[in-house]
Motif scaffolding. Structure first.
Motif, PDB file in Angstrom:
ATOM      1  N   PHE A  79      56.587 156.557  74.755  1.00 56.32           N
ATOM      2  CA  PHE A  79      55.062 157.344  74.964  1.00 56.32           C
ATOM      3  C   PHE A  79      55.222 158.173  73.197  1.00 56.32           C
ATOM      4  N   VAL A  80      53.863 158.499  73.263  1.00 54.24           N
ATOM      5  CA  VAL A  80      53.368 159.339  71.982  1.00 54.24           C
ATOM      6  C   VAL A  80      53.044 160.781  72.610  1.00 54.24           C
ATOM      7  N   GLN A  81      53.802 161.582  71.935  1.00 51.85           N
ATOM      8  CA  GLN A  81      53.526 163.176  72.683  1.00 51.85           C
ATOM      9  C   GLN A  81      53.370 164.399  71.662  1.00 51.85           C
ATOM     10  N   ASP A  82      52.869 165.241  72.233  1.00 50.71           N
ATOM     11  CA  ASP A  82      52.716 166.462  71.411  1.00 50.71           C
ATOM     12  C   ASP A  82      54.036 167.255  71.181  1.00 50.71           C
ATOM     13  N   ALA A  83      54.501 167.467  70.007  1.00 47.94           N
ATOM     14  CA  ALA A  83      55.905 167.919  69.696  1.00 47.94           C
ATOM     15  C   ALA A  83      56.101 169.504  70.367  1.00 47.94           C
ATOM     16  N   ARG A  84      55.177 170.133  70.453  1.00 46.70           N
ATOM     17  CA  ARG A  84      55.144 171.355  71.030  1.00 46.70           C
ATOM     18  C   ARG A  84      54.912 171.687  72.426  1.00 46.70           C
ATOM     19  N   SER A  85      53.967 170.960  72.913  1.00 45.99           N
ATOM     20  CA  SER A  85      53.798 170.951  74.251  1.00 45.99           C
ATOM     21  C   SER A  85      54.367 169.922  75.231  1.00 45.99           C
ATOM     22  N   GLY A  86      54.692 168.724  74.515  1.00 41.93           N
ATOM     23  CA  GLY A  86      55.131 167.542  75.472  1.00 41.93           C
ATOM     24  C   GLY A  86      53.884 166.916  75.899  1.00 41.93           C
ATOM     25  N   GLU A  87      52.590 167.566  75.892  1.00 44.69           N
ATOM     26  CA  GLU A  87      51.451 166.451  76.127  1.00 44.69           C
ATOM     27  C   GLU A  87      51.446 165.120  75.551  1.00 44.69           C
ATOM     28  N   ARG A  88      51.364 164.055  76.539  1.00 44.83           N
ATOM     29  CA  ARG A  88      51.297 162.718  76.176  1.00 44.83           C
ATOM     30  C   ARG A  88      49.871 162.561  75.563  1.00 44.83           C
ATOM     31  N   LEU A  89      49.757 161.625  74.636  1.00 45.93           N
ATOM     32  CA  LEU A  89      48.556 161.434  73.923  1.00 45.93           C
ATOM     33  C   LEU A  89      47.836 160.306  74.162  1.00 45.93           C
ATOM     34  N   ALA A  90      46.771 160.258  74.607  1.00 44.27           N
ATOM     35  CA  ALA A  90      46.118 159.098  75.070  1.00 44.27           C
ATOM     36  C   ALA A  90      45.259 158.745  73.741  1.00 44.27           C
ATOM     37  N   GLY A  91      45.382 157.537  73.344  1.00 42.78           N
ATOM     38  CA  GLY A  91      44.432 156.851  72.187  1.00 42.78           C
ATOM     39  C   GLY A  91      45.131 157.063  70.912  1.00 42.78           C
ATOM     40  N   ALA A  92      46.317 157.376  70.710  1.00 44.27           N
ATOM     41  CA  ALA A  92      46.776 157.414  69.435  1.00 44.27           C
ATOM     42  C   ALA A  92      47.124 155.908  68.879  1.00 44.27           C
ATOM     43  N   MET A  93      47.063 155.800  67.686  1.00 49.64           N
ATOM     44  CA  MET A  93      47.130 154.475  67.195  1.00 49.64           C
ATOM     45  C   MET A  93      48.533 154.557  66.808  1.00 49.64           C
ATOM     46  N   VAL A  94      49.181 153.257  67.231  1.00 46.89           N
ATOM     47  CA  VAL A  94      50.689 152.948  66.890  1.00 46.89           C
ATOM     48  C   VAL A  94      50.694 151.550  66.105  1.00 46.89           C
ATOM     49  N   SER A  95      51.333 151.553  64.875  1.00 53.13           N
ATOM     50  CA  SER A  95      51.155 150.291  64.164  1.00 53.13           C
ATOM     51  C   SER A  95      52.502 149.986  63.611  1.00 53.13           C
ATOM     52  N   ALA A  96      52.951 148.768  63.468  1.00 56.47           N
ATOM     53  CA  ALA A  96      54.358 148.226  62.885  1.00 56.47           C
ATOM     54  C   ALA A  96      53.780 146.941  62.155  1.00 56.47           C
ATOM     55  N   GLY A  97      53.827 147.378  60.856  1.00 57.95           N
ATOM     56  CA  GLY A  97      53.064 145.962  60.134  1.00 57.95           C
ATOM     57  C   GLY A  97      51.741 145.526  60.506  1.00 57.95           C
ATOM     58  N   VAL A  98      51.679 144.655  60.516  1.00 56.93           N
ATOM     59  CA  VAL A  98      50.233 144.029  60.936  1.00 56.93           C
ATOM     60  C   VAL A  98      49.961 144.358  62.385  1.00 56.93           C
ATOM     61  N   THR A  99      50.938 144.494  63.198  1.00 54.61           N
ATOM     62  CA  THR A  99      50.786 144.682  64.622  1.00 54.61           C
ATOM     63  C   THR A  99      50.388 146.108  65.105  1.00 54.61           C
ATOM     64  N   GLY A 100      49.423 146.263  65.874  1.00 54.75           N
ATOM     65  CA  GLY A 100      49.037 147.729  66.124  1.00 54.75           C
ATOM     66  C   GLY A 100      48.582 147.860  67.623  1.00 54.75           C
ATOM     67  N   THR A 101      48.725 148.691  68.080  1.00 53.88           N
ATOM     68  CA  THR A 101      48.102 149.271  69.328  1.00 53.88           C
ATOM     69  C   THR A 101      47.715 150.629  69.556  1.00 53.88           C
ATOM     70  N   THR A 102      46.962 150.977  70.685  1.00 58.70           N
ATOM     71  CA  THR A 102      46.812 152.511  70.930  1.00 58.70           C
ATOM     72  C   THR A 102      47.450 152.668  72.335  1.00 58.70           C
ATOM     73  N   THR A 103      47.801 154.130  72.502  1.00 63.03           N
ATOM     74  CA  THR A 103      48.252 154.423  73.506  1.00 63.03           C
ATOM     75  C   THR A 103      47.412 154.569  74.852  1.00 63.03           C
ATOM     76  N   ASN A 104      47.724 154.253  75.977  1.00 65.00           N
ATOM     77  CA  ASN A 104      46.853 154.190  76.975  1.00 65.00           C
ATOM     78  C   ASN A 104      46.628 155.547  77.761  1.00 65.00           C
ATOM     79  N   THR A 105      45.892 155.754  78.735  1.00 68.07           N
ATOM     80  CA  THR A 105      45.475 157.046  79.315  1.00 68.07           C
ATOM     81  C   THR A 105      46.908 157.854  79.355  1.00 68.07           C
ATOM     82  N   TYR A 106      47.940 157.368  79.636  1.00 70.01           N
ATOM     83  CA  TYR A 106      49.116 157.948  79.982  1.00 70.01           C
ATOM     84  C   TYR A 106      50.262 158.161  78.712  1.00 70.01           C
ATOM     85  N   GLY A 107      49.437 157.640  77.413  1.00 70.91           N
ATOM     86  CA  GLY A 107      50.144 157.978  76.350  1.00 70.91           C
ATOM     87  C   GLY A 107      51.298 156.923  75.981  1.00 70.91           C
ATOM     88  N   PHE A 108      51.182 155.979  76.772  1.00 70.48           N
ATOM     89  CA  PHE A 108      52.244 154.654  76.524  1.00 70.48           C
ATOM     90  C   PHE A 108      51.683 153.914  75.527  1.00 70.48           C
TER      91      PHE A 108
END
Lengths: 793, 290
Positions: free
Chosen positions: A28-57
């Protein structure tokens, strides 16, 4: 370390050592202060990337070995994390630190605008909508979306949305995944969404992903905050006509958190005060809404959420009359509101498979109660009329995200909803009589869908989403099904320009019947039946998107064409309320005044096409957007306008929105929005002519009201209202306090006091030439300043 | 449902709908022009087997105009029975065209063809229904439910509605009077419909209803009116053509639409290439002596 923050690294030996030199990194990607999970965050590693789903996964398939993970999300410091050498599937929760100072020009885009998943999608964070100027001191998610390209507001002040030429009933509005049937408080001046409780708002207006269905024109997905699991906090505001308070925090430990947000207007108190001052009775109106949410993390792979919403508008009035021989008392009450609840379970089956199971309930009800009593010659007579309309849903849905390979991401799932419609129920009680009429008896219906899609990274530049959505609806012995292909293709050039195209079909098994041209609580939801077909549509889009000026600006441009089949409206002259009022107590209302709705509506087709473009800046000292829409929208319904096509009421050729917010310094910020649109279409009589002389009306020496003139209306929507334009301004002063933060917001709605058309009407015909007939324009809002005080702790 | 109750309900509901308007609205006269429309012939004619033909012909005008309607005095008005030409109607005065002696027949379909210089020619077809099948008229004395001291007459009769067709009716009652100016006129009385049905709408002093609730049945209808001692009341029970019913219904609805948010509805029009109404009716009249 201010910019980059990594708090938790949790590795689960969840899968065997991979001999294929591919491992899955998920979490999950989440807010460090509140623990809110963040939907739509871009996560990438090298040429591979994705965005978190509605639940921050997120879930990434990457080569084993050393790994550099990048995470970007609007309003947060980008995270760059060097993972140790990975040799097995790993679950990593990534925590982002909110930007302390948004004045810095940071080139972070939330969702990469060139990503195919962002095509035909408008996103807005809570902080962004709060920057906009406010009507009566209240920020509003729907009003914010109405400033976006392709979204037409209805009449001024309403919470209707007409997306790409569609009707207001063609938007599936989800609150934490649960449909909300009426989003209006105070007849649309405010939406039911408390802006403090909102985390994100997404509006999808075309190229619909396979998980979405059930409406023709758009999906508005409102996600509420989950509740701060790190510390107790709150915020609130006191406005001119309403106030609100939100509290959130952990329960015992960070595994469980809650959120409670409530809002209430005090128009009733203001009316009571005014009544006390002038000594006259005044009508009573108020609304409230409450959001509550609680969630508990059972383990790294399981989390449960319970989200409940309730809100209601109430209007009442009382008249008393005392004469010499007679006393009368009349009371009138009207109330309407929504209640929704969702129980959601997130479960991670493995690093590559995420699931969400949701149980939902949604209810919308409208009721009206009228009581009158008369005392005459010591005899008391009473009469009571009750009218109600409601829709209740119970449902369950399951959604799965499966990261099949580095190039395939598969979603699948299904849903079932049990609908219970009670479109109209009327009861009349007198001293001697009780009549109950369910003119539309309760209708029970079953709706389901199942879907699957595959998001393919065909090459470094070429993306595709291929999906199928299959839905069905069983009602009154009729069974409708719809197989809906969903296709989207995107190509990103070497210069970063993305070209994308989409095709989607949709089906809608509900109709909203309205006798008005703007949303009111008296509108009734009815299902498709064996006599009224479901609405269906197909839409195709072609667009381009690019990030400009070192990713500081987003530019999108889209062409669309949409066709809608079996859209329904009341026939010409339909007057639902009037029919009800005019029906007599001895009349069988069911068979006479309000025959089954199937016989009172006209069905037909609609089509719309246009071009939308938007230049948007989402971060830095100055944010905002410039949007332009060129659009056409048509309808052609049986028995309306002589079966000829006519412009849709909210057809508007040109629409412009310019929104700008500027942070002057740490304390002061300015906001502004200017909108312009071509006037809507309306029906005005172009010709008048002599009516048939009524032989029974003549009575010498008295005035007998007779109808001398008839108006010939010609074609439906034959006249364009004057253009609409409006400037809103806001000034916000924020100050840190030892207990938190407070802010004053001064907003001016319609700053240059332009008298925009609300509706046009012709004065009554008269026989005197000294009072010529005139065309009048009714305007709603003049310049409206407002002030609100907000606080955060 | 009495009218005051209806009015109160209407007022309350509209008050809520208008709430934002009441709070902030303002009205402006806007100087907007409506596009000019070519005038069309307006033909208004009701015919019945017991009266000679009479047609009123005028011209339509711009919706913003408040000038008196222009009566068309040089029109040619032809009457056909089916496709067979019968005769022309003669202009008598100020746009009124009449036959001398010929009377329409019930259930015959007639066509009216009208032309006049400067206007597109128009035509319309219609028929006069059969006499309404009424019987067993009874009159009884009653008193007002509001004030027992006010005497009322309760009139009842049986209406045999013809089955398998949609039938429409209009009822009115009057007594001859000269009370106001000495001039003889028909003083129409207000009717209070009793069970089992109410009127669906009124226009002028006529009460309209359809057979939706009594289709094909023999139904006893009751009306009450304030008793006028010593007067003869004429009770007219008319069977009217569907076109007349729809014209009256939509005209009333358009004229008294008090909900600004409702899309205005058109008035039913059966004049091809023109405007107005050409429709038949057939009336039974009872004389009730009090």
């Amino acid at each position: 370390m201010r910019r980059l923050y990594l708090v938790l690294l949790l590795a689960l030996a969840s899968s065997s050592y991979t001999a294929l030199a591919q491992v899955t990194v998920s979490g999950f990607v989440q807010d460090a202060r509140s623990g809110e999970r963040l939907a739509g965050a871009m996560v990438s590693a090298g040429v591979t990337g994705t965005t978190t789903n509605t639940y921050g996964f997120y879930s990434l398939r990457v080569p084993s070995g050393a790994l550099q993970v990048q995470v970007r999300y609007l309003g947060y410091t980008p995270l760059s994390f060097s993972a140790p050498t990975l040799r097995r599937d790993t679950l990593i929760t990534l925590q982002l630190q909110p930007l302390e100072n948004e004045l810095r020009e940071v080139t972070v885009t939330a969702e990469k605008v060139t990503d195919l998943q962002q095509a035909n999608r408008l996103s807005m964070r809570s902080a962004e909508l709060k920057q906009l100027p406010r009507l009566m001191g209240e920020a509003d998610a729907v009003k914010a979306l109405q400033l976006m390209p392709g979204v037409q507001a209805g009449r001024e002040g309403s919470s209707d949305m007409h997306v790409r030429g569609g009707g207001p009933d063609q938007n599936l509005i989800l609150l934490d995944g649960v449909p909300v049937y009426n989003v209006s408080h105070l007849l649309g001046m405010f939406s039911v969404f408390n802006p403090d409780a909102i985390k994100n708002v997404d509006l999808v207006k075309g190229g619909f992903p396979a998980p979405y269905g059930g409406r023709l024109s758009s999906i508005m997905d409102v996600q509420l905050k989950e509740g701060n699991n790190q510390q107790f906090s709150g915020e609130g505001a006191v406005g001119l006509i309403s106030s609100k308070l939100l509290l959130e925090g952990p329960i015992r430990n960070e595994k469980t958190s809650y959120l409670v947000a409530a809002r209430r207007t005090y128009l009733d108190a203001l009316a009571a005060a005014a009544a006390a001052l002038n000594g006259e009775k005044m009508s009573n109106y108020n609304f409230y809404d409450i959001n509550t949410k609680i969630n508990h993390t059972f383990s790294a792979t399981d989390r449960l959420y319970l989200s409940v919403y309730g809100g209601q508008d109430k209007f009442s009035d009382k008249d008393e009359y005392a004469g010499q021989n007679q006393q009368e008392e009349q009371q009138f009450k009207m109330r309407w509101g929504n209640a929704t609840s969702a129980l959601r379970w997130n479960h991670i089956f493995g690093p590559r498979l995420f699931s969400n199971l949701t149980l939902t309930h949604s209810r919308y009800s409208f009721s009206q109660d009228t009581e009158s009593s008369t005392i005459q010659s010591e005899n008391k007579t009473q009469r009571q009329t009750e009218y109600s309309s409601s829709i209740k849903d119970w449902g369950a849905k399951a959604d799965f995200d499966f990261a099949a390979t580095a190039r395939h991401s598969i979603r699948f799932g299904g849903s079932y909803t049990y609908h219970n419609f009670s479109p109209e129920s009327t009861t009349l009680r007198t001293d001697t009589l009780t009549l109950t009429s369910d003119s539309f008896s309760t209708i029970r219906a079953h709706e389901f869908y199942t879907y699957a899609d595959d998001r393919l990274q065909l090459s470094e530049r070429l993306q595709a989403t291929i999906g199928l959505h299959f839905s069905g609806f069983a009602v009154n012995g009729a069974f409708y099904t719809s197989l809906q292909p969903r296709l989207a293709l995107g190509y990103t050039s070497a210069k970063g320009i993305s070209i994308r195209a989409s095709y989607a079909t949709m089906a809608q098994y509900l109709h909203l019947l309205s006798n008005t041209s703007t949303g009111t609580p008296t509108d009734i939801w009815v299902p498709a039946t064996d006599k009224v077909k479901p609405q269906r549509s197909w839409q195709t889009t072609l667009g381009a998107a690019a990030s400009l000026a070192q990713n500081k600006l987003e530019l999108t441009s889209d062409l669309y064409y949409k066709e809608m089949q079996d859209v329904a409206e009341f026939k010409d002259g339909g007057d639902f309320i009037g029919d009800f009022i005019r029906s007599g107590p001895e009349t069988n209302f069911a068979n006479f005044a309000a025959p089954p709705y199937e016989t009172r509506i006209a069905s037909g087709k609609g089509w719309s096409y246009g071009w939308e473009t938007m230049l948007r800046k989402r971060q830095g000292r100055t944010t905002g957007w410039l949007a332009y829409t060129l659009a056409w929208s048509w309808r052609q319904l049986d028995s309306i306008n002589h079966n000829q096509k006519y412009p849709y009421t909210y057809d508007s050729r040109h629409s412009i929105a310019l929104v700008a917010n500027h942070q002057l310094n740490e304390r002061w910020s300015l906001g502004s929005s200017w909108v312009y649109r071509t006037g809507f279409a309306t029906t005005l009589p172009l010709t008048r002519y002599k009516a048939l002389e009524d032989p029974t009306a003549y009575r010498p020496g008295t005035y007998s009201p007779t109808i001398e003139t008839a108006d010939y209306l010609g074609e439906r929507n034959n006249y364009r209202m004057p253009s609409y334009h409006r400037l809103d301004l806001s000034l916000t002063h924020t100050k840190k306090k030892n207990w938190g933060e407070r802010s004053w917001n001064l907003s001016v709605y319609n700053a240059y006091n332009h008298k925009n058309p609300y509706y046009l009407y012709l004065s009554s015909t008269g026989s005197s030439t000294s009072s010529p007939r005139r065309l009048y324009q009714k305007s709603l809002f003049p310049v409206l300043p407002s002030v609100s005080y907000g606080f955060k702790f | 449902m009495d009218s005051s109750f209806r009015k109160m309900l209407t007022r309350k509901i509209l008050f809520l709908l208008y709430l934002p308007l009441l709070l902030w609205s303002c009205t402006d006269i806007v100087e907007l022009e409506l596009p000019e429309q070519e005038p069309q012939l307006v033909v208004n004619s009701m015919f019945t087997p017991d009266s000679a033909w009479s047609v009123d012909i005028s011209a339509s005008q711009n919706a913003l105009s408040n000038a008196p309607y222009e009566q068309v005095q040089n029109a040619t008005v032809e009457v056909y029975q089916g496709s067979k030409y019968l005769f022309n109607l003669a202009h008598t005065r100020n746009g009124k065209y009449k036959s001398e002696e010929a009377l329409p027949k019930a259930l015959e379909h007639y066509t009216l063809k009208v032309s006049a210089p400067g206007f597109p020619a128009c035509e319309a077809s219609n028929f006069a229904p059969a006499l309404p099948a009424t019987r067993a008229l009874k009159v009884a004395r009653a008193s007002s439910s509001i004030d027992p001291n006010i005497p009322e007459a309760e009139v009842s009769f049986v209406l045999d509605d013809a089955p398998n067709t949609q039938n429409y009716y209009a009822i009115s009652a009057y007594f001859p009077d000269t009370a106001y100016t000495g001039e003889a006129y028909k003083n129409y009385v207000g009717l209070d419909f009793q069970a089992p049905i109410e009127q669906e709408f009124t226009m002028g002093n006529s009460y309209f209803f359809s057979d939706k609730l009594i289709d094909g049945k023999a139904t006893t209808l009751k009306q009450r009116y304030t008793l006028i001692e010593g007067k003869t009341v004429y009770l007219n029970i008319a069977q009217i053509s569907p076109d007349y019913y729809h014209y009256a219904r939509t005209l009333v609805k358009q004229s008294y639409n008090d909900n600004f948010m409702t899309t205005p509805g058109p008035v039913h029009n059966n004049i091809r290439n023109g405007l107005g109404i050409f429709a038949g009716y057939n009336t039974v009249t009872y004389h009730i002596k009090h």
